[in-house]
Design a protein around this motif. Structure first.
Motif, PDB file in Angstrom:
ATOM      1  N   THR A  12      30.702  43.369  57.656  1.00 37.19           N
ATOM      2  CA  THR A  12      31.700  42.622  56.308  1.00 37.19           C
ATOM      3  C   THR A  12      32.940  42.466  56.749  1.00 37.19           C
ATOM      4  O   THR A  12      33.429  43.188  57.444  1.00 37.19           O
ATOM      5  N   THR A  14      36.733  41.603  55.150  1.00 35.18           N
ATOM      6  CA  THR A  14      37.955  41.433  54.272  1.00 35.18           C
ATOM      7  C   THR A  14      38.949  40.700  54.759  1.00 35.18           C
ATOM      8  O   THR A  14      39.462  41.398  55.803  1.00 35.18           O
ATOM      9  N   ARG A  36      38.494  29.944  52.874  1.00 38.21           N
ATOM     10  CA  ARG A  36      37.493  29.556  52.366  1.00 38.21           C
ATOM     11  C   ARG A  36      36.577  28.424  53.259  1.00 38.21           C
ATOM     12  O   ARG A  36      35.397  28.495  53.238  1.00 38.21           O
ATOM     13  N   THR A  43      33.726  37.945  53.362  1.00 47.19           N
ATOM     14  CA  THR A  43      32.964  38.718  52.429  1.00 47.19           C
ATOM     15  C   THR A  43      33.929  38.685  51.334  1.00 47.19           C
ATOM     16  O   THR A  43      33.490  38.459  50.060  1.00 47.19           O
ATOM     17  N   GLU A  44      35.248  38.697  51.442  1.00 48.44           N
ATOM     18  CA  GLU A  44      36.177  38.934  50.330  1.00 48.44           C
ATOM     19  C   GLU A  44      37.552  38.419  50.839  1.00 48.44           C
ATOM     20  O   GLU A  44      37.723  38.836  51.871  1.00 48.44           O
ATOM     21  N   VAL A  46      41.541  38.928  49.564  1.00 49.37           N
ATOM     22  CA  VAL A  46      42.358  39.616  48.680  1.00 49.37           C
ATOM     23  C   VAL A  46      43.922  39.194  48.865  1.00 49.37           C
ATOM     24  O   VAL A  46      44.373  39.165  50.147  1.00 49.37           O
ATOM     25  N   ASP A  65      38.102  32.974  42.815  1.00 50.28           N
ATOM     26  CA  ASP A  65      37.180  33.543  43.827  1.00 50.28           C
ATOM     27  C   ASP A  65      38.071  34.635  44.566  1.00 50.28           C
ATOM     28  O   ASP A  65      37.341  35.344  45.571  1.00 50.28           O
ATOM     29  N   VAL A  66      39.196  34.768  44.403  1.00 53.78           N
ATOM     30  CA  VAL A  66      40.124  35.655  45.207  1.00 53.78           C
ATOM     31  C   VAL A  66      40.707  36.918  44.168  1.00 53.78           C
ATOM     32  O   VAL A  66      40.845  36.832  43.096  1.00 53.78           O
ATOM     33  N   ARG A  67      40.433  38.127  45.023  1.00 55.06           N
ATOM     34  CA  ARG A  67      40.835  39.189  44.113  1.00 55.06           C
ATOM     35  C   ARG A  67      42.453  39.392  44.424  1.00 55.06           C
ATOM     36  O   ARG A  67      43.143  39.507  45.505  1.00 55.06           O
ATOM     37  N   THR A  89      36.757  46.175  50.715  1.00 58.12           N
ATOM     38  CA  THR A  89      35.545  46.860  50.879  1.00 58.12           C
ATOM     39  C   THR A  89      34.759  46.390  52.317  1.00 58.12           C
ATOM     40  O   THR A  89      33.761  47.054  52.554  1.00 58.12           O
TER      41      THR A  89
END
Length: 317
Positions: A12, A14, A36, A43-44, A46, A65-67, A89
């Protein structure tokens, strides 16, 4: 320390973007859009706002969709990166500058390098995206001044001491074991300091027996070079800041390790570059050769002055 670095079936990923000013909003939006658009999904994502509440609010609204997080540490790039790492994560934690855009295959190329279990970190290739005409005196050997890959770096996958901060990744376990970026180092706003990724990479490798950091030239991003960074004044200021930063890294890690890459760069890459530019002839060739001489002198003298000053500070001061 010997730590299990086995690769899961699917790693994964990040991606962290650290931002500090709304002046770069268009660049930040482009950076997010590039993540994107990856051929292998991130996966994510940030985004860390470095003590700028207005930027945080705007990013939170614009990127659902972004932390989006506030820097929970000391103001500056190191503190912002550490905040992103603490929230990440993913098995792999990557960093993309807020004024850079990753090519579509960036994630795939980064992850491919981690098929080698000994690889602890990966540096990608950073191409300049000139927002003002590139000066004819600006040599490829000093593209690091504007945060880009420079002549002398390996152009195929190979081991390196440290990646360029605009385009790099590490296993998350590296931060768990070695800690984060040193908040006493790195950029604060627009200043020209740096080398926090150098110090971290040296420290992380020391914490993992047999680990390697590699260059993955096919993990490409394009890094904006704003008009204020193509001036001779910025070139000189950045060289001097690099010298001071390297002096601090040497103080923390020892000069043998801190200057291992620079020795080859200064003894081989730069002399060959001077000869190449002089042979090319013309005003541009002479100008680039002189820029190498000037940049080397400024960086080296700044390093020496900083080292001498550090030695004069009493222990415990």
């Amino acid at each position: 320390m010997s730590v299990d670095r086995s690769i899961p079936a699917e790693l994964t990923f990040t991606a962290i973007i650290c931002a500090y000013t709304l002046e770069r909003w268009d660049d930040i939006s482009a950076a997010v859009a590039s993540l994107r658009a990856q051929t292998s999904p991130v996966t994510e994502i940030v985004l860390v706002s470095d003590h700028n509440d207005e930027l945080l609010a705007r990013a939170t609204a614009a990127f659902p969709d972004v932390r989006c997080l506030a820097n929970a540490g000391q103001q500056g790039l190191s503190g912002a990166r550490n905040t992103g790492v603490a929230a990440a994560t993913g098995d792999i934690v990557a960093f993309l500058d807020d004024d850079a855009a990753a090519e579509p295959g960036w994630v795939v190329a980064q992850l491919d390098a981690y098929r080698d279990e000994q690889v602890l970190g990966v540096g990608g290739w950073v191409l300049p995206a000139w927002k003002a005409p590139r000066p004819d005196w600006f040599p490829d050997e000093f593209l690091w001044v504007v945060g880009c890959s420079y002549a002398g770096l390996p152009t195929t996958r190979a081991e390196i001491r440290n990646p360029i901060g605009a385009n790099m990744s590490f296993r998350r376990s590296a931060f768990t074991v070695a800690g984060g970026f040193d908040p006493m180092m790195g950029r604060l706003g627009k200043d020209a300091a740096g080398c926090e990724e150098t110090e971290f990479a040296i420290r992380a490798r020391g914490a993992f027996d047999g680990s390697r950091i590699v260059m993955a030239p096919d993990a490409v991003c394009r890094h904006n070079v704003s008009p204020d960074r193509v001036t001779r004044a910025y070139f000189r200021r950045r060289c001097q800041a690099e010298g001071r930063s390297k002096a601090l890294v040497s103080q923390l890690t020892g000069s043998d390790t801190a200057l291992s890459s620079e020795r080859t760069y200064v003894s081989r890459t730069l002399p060959l570059g001077i000869l190449r530019h002089l042979r090319s002839g013309g005003r541009a060739g002479v100008g680039q050769a002189w820029a190498i001489v000037e940049g080397t002198a400024l960086t080296a003298s700044s390093y020496l002055v900083a080292r001498l000053r550090a030695r004069r500070v009493p222990t415990g001061a």
